[in-house]
Design an enzyme around this catalytic site. Sequence first.
Site, PDB file in Angstrom:
ATOM      1  N   SER A 202       0.819  -1.204   0.000  1.00  0.00           N
ATOM      2  CA  SER A 202       0.000   0.000   0.000  1.00  0.00           C
ATOM      3  C   SER A 202       0.858   1.261   0.000  1.00  0.00           C
ATOM      4  O   SER A 202       1.656   1.467  -0.888  1.00  0.00           O
ATOM      5  CB  SER A 202      -0.957  -0.040   1.195  1.00  0.00           C
ATOM      6  OG  SER A 202      -1.929   0.974   1.102  1.00  0.00           O
ATOM      7  N   ASP A 358      -2.031   6.225  -4.107  1.00  0.00           N
ATOM      8  CA  ASP A 358      -0.856   5.522  -3.593  1.00  0.00           C
ATOM      9  C   ASP A 358      -0.446   4.393  -4.540  1.00  0.00           C
ATOM     10  O   ASP A 358      -1.085   4.174  -5.567  1.00  0.00           O
ATOM     11  CB  ASP A 358      -1.129   5.012  -2.174  1.00  0.00           C
ATOM     12  CG  ASP A 358      -2.261   4.011  -2.097  1.00  0.00           C
ATOM     13  OD1 ASP A 358      -3.052   3.941  -3.046  1.00  0.00           O
ATOM     14  OD2 ASP A 358      -2.363   3.294  -1.083  1.00  0.00           O
ATOM     15  N   ASP A 360      -0.729   1.136  -4.786  1.00  0.00           N
ATOM     16  CA  ASP A 360      -1.706   0.141  -5.227  1.00  0.00           C
ATOM     17  C   ASP A 360      -3.055   0.770  -5.546  1.00  0.00           C
ATOM     18  O   ASP A 360      -4.042   0.069  -5.776  1.00  0.00           O
ATOM     19  CB  ASP A 360      -1.866  -0.982  -4.199  1.00  0.00           C
ATOM     20  CG  ASP A 360      -2.327  -0.486  -2.843  1.00  0.00           C
ATOM     21  OD1 ASP A 360      -2.309   0.737  -2.612  1.00  0.00           O
ATOM     22  OD2 ASP A 360      -2.707  -1.315  -1.998  1.00  0.00           O
ATOM     23  N   ASP A 362      -5.460   2.318  -3.965  1.00  0.00           N
ATOM     24  CA  ASP A 362      -6.692   2.119  -3.196  1.00  0.00           C
ATOM     25  C   ASP A 362      -6.972   3.295  -2.270  1.00  0.00           C
ATOM     26  O   ASP A 362      -8.010   3.348  -1.618  1.00  0.00           O
ATOM     27  CB  ASP A 362      -6.669   0.794  -2.422  1.00  0.00           C
ATOM     28  CG  ASP A 362      -5.623   0.757  -1.318  1.00  0.00           C
ATOM     29  OD1 ASP A 362      -4.756   1.672  -1.259  1.00  0.00           O
ATOM     30  OD2 ASP A 362      -5.649  -0.183  -0.502  1.00  0.00           O
TER      31      ASP A 362
END
Length: 629
Positions: A202, A358, A360, A362
Amino acid sequence: MSCGRMSGCCNGTRCQDIPLGGFLAVDTPLPKNTEGRAALHDCPDGHLITLYKEYVMSYKDTYESWLNDKRLNEEGRKELESIKDDESEIEYSFGAELEFGTAGMRGVIGYGTNKMNVYTVMRATQGLAQFIKTLGPEAMERGVAISYDTRRKSEVFARAAADVLAANGITSYVFDVVHPVPMLSFSVRYMGTIAGIMVTASHNPKIYNGYKVYGEDGAQMSPEDTAVVVDFIKKQTDFLGSPVPTAEQKAAYVKEMPAKVDKAYYKELTKLTLSKKAVKACGKTLSIVYTPVHGSGYIPVTTILGKIGLNVTVVEEQKNPDTEFSTVAVPNPEFKETLSMGIEYAKRIGADAVFGTDPDCDRLGVVVKNKAGEFESLSGNQVGILLLDYILTRLKDENELPANAAVVKSFVTTGMAKAICAKFGVTLFEVPVGFKFIGEKIKQWEKDGKYTYVFGFEESCGYLRGTHARDKDAVVASMLFAEMVCYYTYIGKTVSQRLQEIYATYGYVLDCNISIPFKGLNAMKEMNALVDSLKGEPITKFDIYNVSAVRDYSSNTRTDLATGEKSEIGSPLTNCVYYELENGSFICVRPSGTEPKLKIYFSVKANNKTDAEAALEKMQAAVQEIIKA
């Protein structure tokens, strides 16, 4: 006490032939580093045996066993040789096992049982494979969707996971390039796979990576199924012994994710737009800047914006993947500093807002120009409030707000959501931290039809509109935020002005959280122990702010301090203490589920920003004193 009739028990079998944690016969020689206990008991077979503590090699022995194992790859051997004189690094790398929790596992990239490497990833995947096998041949054939972000080793780990699945006769569908969390979640649902794997850490610093497992509904795997997977993982004591597929198995079971998945995802998102007239009028001249911060968001975010007719300026220096995230200190768009390059772009072109995702993709971070013309960073709570207000307003305007509409938020997310939902006649549900709990609500309502999900969010910059995915989706959030800017531009407002109108309507609420880092191998235990200590003696006030009720989420109990009455919270169990204050504010303390950090949340209701900031300062000082004590 009994020996459980373990195979080999009481017959002189050597201890190394008995599983760890088992029972050893009296005449069984002990391994070199085993410590024994003097507990004697009757064996069902009529013999006396000695029960010993399970054999646990010291971290030095584990280090040596890895270093001398011919199966260790050359990169790993060189790394372990380089730390041979670094006692603390050896202990950190081998003094524990990387924990697999309800959100998967996350750790520093490197070799050792306590780090993220191909061997810990393969071992975890073998545990998942064993679980899938228990579900039968159909589950194995349905397979696993696999994606990864732009971090160090992400694709390597993803391919390693696919190999382990193939060696077990389980099909996998692997994206050929980086794809974000929401597209992995969507692909699980669209392809009908039995599970999903996302390789990501993340928004963490570049030295980290992680491994998240998803269930067949596209949400992160349930705690119940995760517990079964963890049991299978623990049974594989040989970290370097995960199965390797033959060429024939790889060819048969490792497949490329079909291109139709991307097309279907974008098609679902276009159904979620709310202001087509405004977009048509000013979408092409929209003054907004976007940065993917070197992550997986660039292609999906710009693609969906283009499809609905919205134009944004992309930060060129940050659009391409970069494992080192070289233009930022930390790839976390929650921080204004991470978006500083985008802010400079915005100043040059006269944009009103900047948003970033970010690695990833999400989480969505936002900076807007305020009344004074300065760029002000919005918290995850503020972005959530704006999106919630916008979504409900537009649905109501278009007569599309369902009569049984429902919104879901984590219980540490701003209390202002309650007032907004009440005004629109929408039911608000609170769940523990973790977007999988929001996913569970969606799944529940799809089955019983009691409510229609319209929006879910968490204060940590996670948002989801639509049911196409069951995790945070910064692609759809980016689309909605850009569309929202366009809408307010169309009606002669700014996002900053709308936020102030919301405060004027519902009252000012200041939300923030702090993180206290813990270090060492026992960090997680120490954090949980601290939270447990708060439950012993009820706290009745924080400075001048009286506590009206205490929620102990580990026992699902709410205690009214005025009456002493206890009631059920009606929430999944989690280690968290939540203090309801008399003026509608709250304080919440919980250990992070993914990082060695104690999280403390404050939501302060006040007449204005100045009063709220003064109150927050007092509340924070009071909490610090209690924790130190």
